[in-house]
Design a protein around this motif. Structure first.
Motif, PDB file in Angstrom:
ATOM      1  N   PHE A 138      33.690  96.244   1.116  1.00 20.74           N
ATOM      2  CA  PHE A 138      33.811  96.189  -0.340  1.00 20.74           C
ATOM      3  C   PHE A 138      35.249  95.931  -0.766  1.00 20.74           C
ATOM      4  CE2 PHE A 138      29.631  98.122  -0.299  1.00 20.74           C
ATOM      5  CZ  PHE A 138      29.043  97.501  -1.383  1.00 20.74           C
ATOM      6  N   GLN A 139      36.112  96.557  -0.052  1.00 27.48           N
ATOM      7  CA  GLN A 139      37.526  96.358  -0.366  1.00 27.48           C
ATOM      8  C   GLN A 139      37.879  94.879  -0.282  1.00 27.48           C
ATOM      9  OE1 GLN A 139      39.416  99.872  -0.326  1.00 27.48           O
ATOM     10  NE2 GLN A 139      39.684  98.600  -2.111  1.00 27.48           N
ATOM     11  N   ASN A 140      37.520  94.286   0.814  1.00 32.80           N
ATOM     12  CA  ASN A 140      37.849  92.875   1.023  1.00 32.80           C
ATOM     13  C   ASN A 140      37.066  91.979   0.072  1.00 32.80           C
ATOM     14  OD1 ASN A 140      39.804  92.931   3.142  1.00 32.80           O
ATOM     15  ND2 ASN A 140      38.170  93.537   4.551  1.00 32.80           N
ATOM     16  N   ARG A 144      39.066  89.506  -2.374  1.00 34.21           N
ATOM     17  CA  ARG A 144      39.005  88.070  -2.143  1.00 34.21           C
ATOM     18  C   ARG A 144      38.286  87.350  -3.266  1.00 34.21           C
ATOM     19  NH1 ARG A 144      38.759  89.718   4.013  1.00 34.21           N
ATOM     20  NH2 ARG A 144      40.879  89.132   4.479  1.00 34.21           N
ATOM     21  N   SER A 145      37.330  88.021  -3.805  1.00 35.89           N
ATOM     22  CA  SER A 145      36.650  87.438  -4.941  1.00 35.89           C
ATOM     23  C   SER A 145      37.649  87.243  -6.079  1.00 35.89           C
ATOM     24  CB  SER A 145      35.528  88.376  -5.383  1.00 35.89           C
ATOM     25  OG  SER A 145      34.963  87.916  -6.578  1.00 35.89           O
ATOM     26  N   LYS A 146      38.410  88.241  -6.269  1.00 34.74           N
ATOM     27  CA  LYS A 146      39.413  88.207  -7.329  1.00 34.74           C
ATOM     28  C   LYS A 146      40.407  87.073  -7.100  1.00 34.74           C
ATOM     29  CE  LYS A 146      42.420  91.490  -9.680  1.00 34.74           C
ATOM     30  NZ  LYS A 146      42.822  92.914  -9.620  1.00 34.74           N
ATOM     31  N   ARG A 147      40.866  87.000  -5.887  1.00 37.75           N
ATOM     32  CA  ARG A 147      41.866  85.983  -5.578  1.00 37.75           C
ATOM     33  C   ARG A 147      41.316  84.595  -5.781  1.00 37.75           C
ATOM     34  NH1 ARG A 147      44.538  86.691  -0.020  1.00 37.75           N
ATOM     35  NH2 ARG A 147      45.186  88.534  -1.144  1.00 37.75           N
ATOM     36  N   GLN A 150      41.248  83.731  -9.355  1.00 37.92           N
ATOM     37  CA  GLN A 150      42.607  83.418  -9.791  1.00 37.92           C
ATOM     38  C   GLN A 150      42.990  82.001  -9.403  1.00 37.92           C
ATOM     39  OE1 GLN A 150      45.450  86.149  -8.306  1.00 37.92           O
ATOM     40  NE2 GLN A 150      45.583  87.319 -10.201  1.00 37.92           N
ATOM     41  N   ALA A 151      42.762  81.681  -8.177  1.00 35.73           N
ATOM     42  CA  ALA A 151      43.161  80.388  -7.654  1.00 35.73           C
ATOM     43  C   ALA A 151      42.447  79.251  -8.384  1.00 35.73           C
ATOM     44  CB  ALA A 151      42.846  80.318  -6.162  1.00 35.73           C
ATOM     45  N   SER A 152      41.182  79.452  -8.675  1.00 40.77           N
ATOM     46  CA  SER A 152      40.421  78.378  -9.306  1.00 40.77           C
ATOM     47  C   SER A 152      40.837  78.186 -10.760  1.00 40.77           C
ATOM     48  CB  SER A 152      38.924  78.692  -9.230  1.00 40.77           C
ATOM     49  OG  SER A 152      38.654  79.871  -9.982  1.00 40.77           O
ATOM     50  N   THR A 153      41.151  79.249 -11.429  1.00 45.50           N
ATOM     51  CA  THR A 153      41.526  79.130 -12.835  1.00 45.50           C
ATOM     52  C   THR A 153      42.921  78.557 -13.007  1.00 45.50           C
ATOM     53  OG1 THR A 153      42.260  81.413 -12.768  1.00 45.50           O
ATOM     54  CG2 THR A 153      40.054  81.001 -13.649  1.00 45.50           C
ATOM     55  N   GLY A 154      43.818  79.077 -12.289  1.00 41.70           N
ATOM     56  CA  GLY A 154      45.213  78.634 -12.442  1.00 41.70           C
ATOM     57  C   GLY A 154      45.554  77.480 -11.536  1.00 41.70           C
TER      58      GLY A 154
END
Lengths: 228, 228
Positions: A138-140, A144-147, A150-154
């Motif tokens: 869950f931690q990962n 990673r989902s968050k990252r 982020q990467a896709s938006t910015g």
DNA sequence: CACTTATGAATGAAGG
DNA sequence: CCTTCATTCATAAGTG
């Protein structure tokens, strides 16, 4: 002080006698000295290697005694058998993964300790698993989902693209040109181990006064009759 | 052979004279012997570590020295001025880690503010560090150790649980009992390195007769006047 | 076989 | 002290 030839000769004879009979604890024969020499040199060479190994492995910031790189030494079986095994990583079975994904999708927030327990026990029916595994997953997953988001938006600006993880190509870990580093090892061995400096590496030889350490010496000494 | 008291005494005097004047290359004073002892023991201890490392690395079939090539030397301790990788997060150097572990094992409770200060200043000798780092380290160390304990006791399924977060607290250095392993190493060091066995580890001491290796000995010998 | 990606795990740090 | 996050390791699996 003066010594006459006869006295000297006699003394030499006496000395030889003592040596040959092992009665003179502080005197070694040529053979013994040579043997000792070899051993010291051997130890020196070996120790150099240790320093080298130690240094390189230390770079992985996980040199904590039992753990050597990616290897684990089972403390329980660390006796004669010296069972040193490669770490095995848990991998969720497809079923487990699906369940995890489902829970993740529904889950509003973090699993929580109790929740983890439940999930783990549920998943245990579909294969080997531990609570830690669930926790890590869950931690990962979250991170990673968050990252990714982020990467896709910015993506427009290459600003925060300095993300690690996926850019590990040009890794800085590629040996920062330390030739002098290697060269210095020989010197370090001597300066480190032959001085009473407070150098941290003294930790390595902290055993010097330990019982086992002393035994080592005792064995060696007996072998060479240094203790008489 | 028989020796009269007077002869013996005279011989002893002669011997002492030779010793004190460094004219008798094969005789060492008590101080020298003691120093030598310490060094041999130190080397023995160090070499033990090497054996341990070597064994674990040998577990890798692909180990042939290339392993060392893959590893990079610690940028923090490699060369003083050169900071190749800018780490944003503090990472304890191996030496710092060892010290911390030692303190942790001995320490009964929480370090406490003053204690933290002391530890930090001590560790500062071995690399960059702040009190906050120390504080965090102990915090994490304790917490993770605890969690690990819980996990291991809580679930009975045990077995090949991919343990994480800390490697037992009571193993490692302290190692009060079950030191057969350690004890044996001393023997191994001697049997390994001082016999002509075909053991692969001989590779490690191939340098024994190398120039550098010999230099090591030469230095040592000069230091102790063994060569006269 | 070299290179990249995916991912379990480790760990310093922050929040409460 | 506990939980959570962010970053980094190390490696297996996938790809050219």
């Amino acid at each position: 002080m003066e010594w006459e030839n006869q006295e000297m000769q006699q003394a030499e004879e006496y000395l030889q006698f003592q040596i040959q009979n092992g009665l003179c604890g502080k005197v070694m024969t040529d053979v013994q000295v040579e043997e000792l020499r070899k051993q010291i040199v051997a130890y020196a060479a070996i120790s150099e290697q240790l320093v080298e190994l130690h240094k390189s492995m230390s770079a992985h910031h996980d040199f904590t005694g039992m753990r050597l790189g990616n290897l684990y030494c089972d403390p329980l079986s660390a006796s004669i058998g010296h069972k040193i095994t490669a770490r095995q990583r848990w991998t969720p079975t497809p079923l487990q993964l699906q369940i995890l994904e489902n829970i993740y999708e529904q889950g509003t927030g973090t699993p929580g300790k109790q929740k983890i327990k439940e999930i783990a026990s549920e998943l245990a029916q579909h294969g080997q698993i531990s609570e830690t595994n669930v926790y890590n997953w869950f931690q990962n997953r979250r991170a990673r989902s968050k990252r990714k988001l982020q990467a896709s938006t910015g993506s427009g600006n290459g600003e925060s693209e300095a993300r690690s993880e996926d850019v590990g190509t040009k890794d800085k870990r590629t040996k920062p040109a330390g030739s002098d580093f290697v060269d210095n090892i020989a010197n370090r061995v001597e300066s480190f181990y032959f001085q009473n400096s407070e150098s941290g590496i003294d930790q390595l030889i902290g055993k010097v006064e330990s019982s086992r350490g002393y035994d080592s010496y005792t064995n060696l000494a007996e072998q060479y009759g240094l203790l008489g």
